[in-house]
Scaffold this active site. Structure first.
Site, PDB file in Angstrom:
ATOM      1  N   SER A 176      -8.539  15.502 -14.931  1.00  0.00           N
ATOM      2  CA  SER A 176      -7.553  14.564 -14.383  1.00  0.00           C
ATOM      3  C   SER A 176      -6.774  15.171 -13.226  1.00  0.00           C
ATOM      4  O   SER A 176      -5.887  14.541 -12.673  1.00  0.00           O
ATOM      5  CB  SER A 176      -6.589  14.120 -15.488  1.00  0.00           C
ATOM      6  N   HIS A 220       9.491 -28.543  -6.669  1.00  0.00           N
ATOM      7  CA  HIS A 220       8.096 -29.010  -6.533  1.00  0.00           C
ATOM      8  C   HIS A 220       7.648 -29.045  -5.066  1.00  0.00           C
ATOM      9  O   HIS A 220       6.803 -29.868  -4.691  1.00  0.00           O
ATOM     10  CB  HIS A 220       7.923 -30.415  -7.125  1.00  0.00           C
ATOM     11  N   SER A 256      -4.706 -12.333  15.555  1.00  0.00           N
ATOM     12  CA  SER A 256      -6.070 -12.645  15.149  1.00  0.00           C
ATOM     13  C   SER A 256      -7.036 -12.033  16.149  1.00  0.00           C
ATOM     14  O   SER A 256      -6.767 -12.008  17.353  1.00  0.00           O
ATOM     15  CB  SER A 256      -6.250 -14.164  15.107  1.00  0.00           C
ATOM     16  N   LYS A 312      -2.551 -16.729  17.576  1.00  0.00           N
ATOM     17  CA  LYS A 312      -2.085 -16.564  16.199  1.00  0.00           C
ATOM     18  C   LYS A 312      -1.066 -15.440  16.019  1.00  0.00           C
ATOM     19  O   LYS A 312      -1.139 -14.403  16.676  1.00  0.00           O
ATOM     20  CB  LYS A 312      -3.270 -16.274  15.258  1.00  0.00           C
ATOM     21  N   GLU A 335       1.931 -11.675   3.135  1.00  0.00           N
ATOM     22  CA  GLU A 335       0.719 -11.992   2.365  1.00  0.00           C
ATOM     23  C   GLU A 335       0.290 -10.797   1.519  1.00  0.00           C
ATOM     24  O   GLU A 335      -0.143 -10.950   0.373  1.00  0.00           O
ATOM     25  CB  GLU A 335      -0.405 -12.424   3.301  1.00  0.00           C
ATOM     26  N   TYR A 385      -1.230  11.812 -30.354  1.00  0.00           N
ATOM     27  CA  TYR A 385      -1.883  11.907 -29.038  1.00  0.00           C
ATOM     28  C   TYR A 385      -3.385  11.655 -29.127  1.00  0.00           C
ATOM     29  O   TYR A 385      -4.066  12.147 -30.034  1.00  0.00           O
ATOM     30  CB  TYR A 385      -1.653  13.291 -28.405  1.00  0.00           C
ATOM     31  N   LYS A 444      -1.608   7.460 -16.470  1.00  0.00           N
ATOM     32  CA  LYS A 444      -0.919   7.930 -15.283  1.00  0.00           C
ATOM     33  C   LYS A 444      -1.276   7.187 -14.000  1.00  0.00           C
ATOM     34  O   LYS A 444      -0.414   6.923 -13.168  1.00  0.00           O
ATOM     35  CB  LYS A 444      -1.144   9.435 -15.119  1.00  0.00           C
TER      36      LYS A 444
END
Ligand code: ARG
Length: 452
Positions: A21, A154, A275, A281, A288, A315, A323
């Site tokens: 790990s 709404h 864009s 654009k 987003e 354990y 992790k």
């Protein structure tokens, strides 16, 4: 290797890679070194090692820290995890005392301690980042106490409110998020070290001393529970998923509000992209991505809960899987929170566009309330106004364009003063009950107080 003498052969090569790990848990190095330094002191206080040996260990650990901090630490394929790597390197640097450090300690109480230390720090930085976002919300709200725009339910225009009232709705959600991290931090601040593999420590190490030295609030009461508990990570990930969901919902609104069809806000160039094909654009990619990252956070929580679900008590190596979700959640929030803060600090608000989006039909409720104040039962008032809305729609006019005769035909309780209802500012002012659209100044004061 930390073990191996009872084995006839080394682990299968693929399994060794599967088992290791270090490639992710090296990030616990600071916590691991702090834990080991404190543990060496506790061993010296219990007279298991000499004060000189403890000093040598402390100095060695500092050198290891320097190597990590400078990015110079060189791992070997046998470094199973961060704990193995640190002990291996410490032995190379100081020799025999390094091999006394693990006396009475297990990687089980060690990894639980390290992970808690990491998480406690993560809580503090996330709380600070939430605070910054809340400040940005307060600052923008302060400037838009009188900027009216449609409140939506709404995604349909519902009632007029101020932009400040809208913005502050996120403030309180974030306030709960901040409290959740404070709470998660508190329950994480319980020291497992001194629990050994599961049965406890035979060398009488002073656990209260360890807790104080490492900044824990108290020590765990049961050594089995101490190595078994990963609730604290689940709580952290739950708080993380929730704050990210709040950011996602805000992002969703702002993406729409900044679309030309709404035009309420304009996002700064610094948080948008172009864009490759369409030169005109300007895309809200920052928001987003904030929305899109939410899947990760929900996934991180889900991953951990599933890891825990079938694990027997104490354990199990399954826990090594705890992790990466923790790191991923902390890393993601370390970006999304400041980015949303930046978006809010830099965006432009078009108050005129907001105002222009107010529609008189949004005062239909106020019209019903007018009747209520003249003794009409609310349900009946609602019915009367519904019919008036229908009439206005059929005539393709605004409600305020109906004649007094129209109103009085619907209910004789209407008087000439009915036209005073068609006032957006008055409508907002009228909702003065605590928490309402007409009490935003007081709300903002409370918000600012909770940040100080
Ligand atoms: N790398 C391990 C983990 O993250 C450390 C603990 C290993 N303990 C053990 N008994 N094998 O969980």
């Amino acid at each position: 290797m930390l073990w191996g003498s009872r084995f006839d052969k080394p682990p299968d090569e693929l399994f060794a890679r599967f088992n290791n790990s270090f490639h992710f848990d090296w990030r616990l190095y600071d916590a691991d070194l702090r834990g080991s330094a404190a543990y060496a002191q506790a061993l010296a206080r219990a007279e298991i090692i000499s004060a000189r040996e403890a000093d040598e260990i402390a100095r060695g650990l500092e050198r290891v820290r320097g190597e990590f901090a400078r990015g110079e630490f060189v791992s070997t394929p046998d470094d199973e995890d961060i704990h193995t790597a640190v002990e291996r390197r410490l032995y190379e640097l100081i020799g025999e005392p390094a091999h006394k450090l693990h006396t009475g300690r297990s990687r089980n109480d060690q990894v639980a301690t390290d992970t808690r230390l990491f998480l406690i720090d993560a809580c503090a930085s996330i709380q600070a980042a939430i605070c910054n976002l809340q400040s940005a919300i307060c600052n923008l709200s302060e400037r838009h106490l009188d900027t009216l725009f449609p409140g939506y339910t709404h995604v349909r225009r519902a009632q007029p409110i101020s932009f400040a009232h809208y913005l502050l709705s996120f403030f309180w959600a974030l306030e709960r998020d901040r409290a959740r991290f404070a709470d998660a931090r508190k329950r994480a601040a319980v020291l497992p070290l001194g629990s050994g593999a599961l049965a406890g420590n035979p060398f009488n190490v002073d656990r209260e001393f360890l807790a104080r030295t490492l900044g824990f609030e108290r020590v765990s009461e049961n050594s089995l529970d101490a190595v078994s508990d990963r609730d604290f990570i689940a709580e952290f990930l739950s708080a993380a998923a929730l704050v990210q969901i709040h950011l996602s919902r805000l992002a969703e609104d702002f993406i729409y509000y900044s679309a030309p069809e709404f035009g309420f806000i304009e996002l700064d160039d610094a948080y948008t992209t172009g864009s490759s094909l369409m030169p005109q654009k300007k895309n809200p990619d920052a928001l987003e991505l904030v929305r899109g990252k939410t899947g990760r956070l929900i996934g991180d929580l889900n991953t951990l809960l599933v890891v825990l679900k079938g694990a027997p008590s104490t354990y199990n190596k399954d826990f090594q899987e705890d992790k990466e979700p923790l790191f991923d959640a902390a890393d993601t929030l370390a970006m999304t929170l400041p980015i949303v803060t930046g978006v809010i600090e830099t965006m432009r608000v078009d108050a005129a566009k907001m105002r222009a989006a107010l529609d008189e039909s949004m005062l239909a409720t106020d019209l019903a309330e007018y009747l209520v104040r003249r003794g009409v039962p609310f349900r009946q008032a609602h019915h009367v106004v519904g019919a008036l809305v229908k009439t206005a729609q059929a005539r393709r006019t605004k409600l305020s364009a109906l004649t007094l005769d129209d109103f009085r035909a619907a209910s004789e309780k209407f008087g000439a003063d009915v036209y005073a209802v068609f006032d957006f500012d008055a409508s907002v002012r009228s909702r003065q009950t605590f928490g309402g659209a007409g009490a935003v100044k007081a709300q903002l004061e409370l918000a600012k107080q909770s940040l100080s």
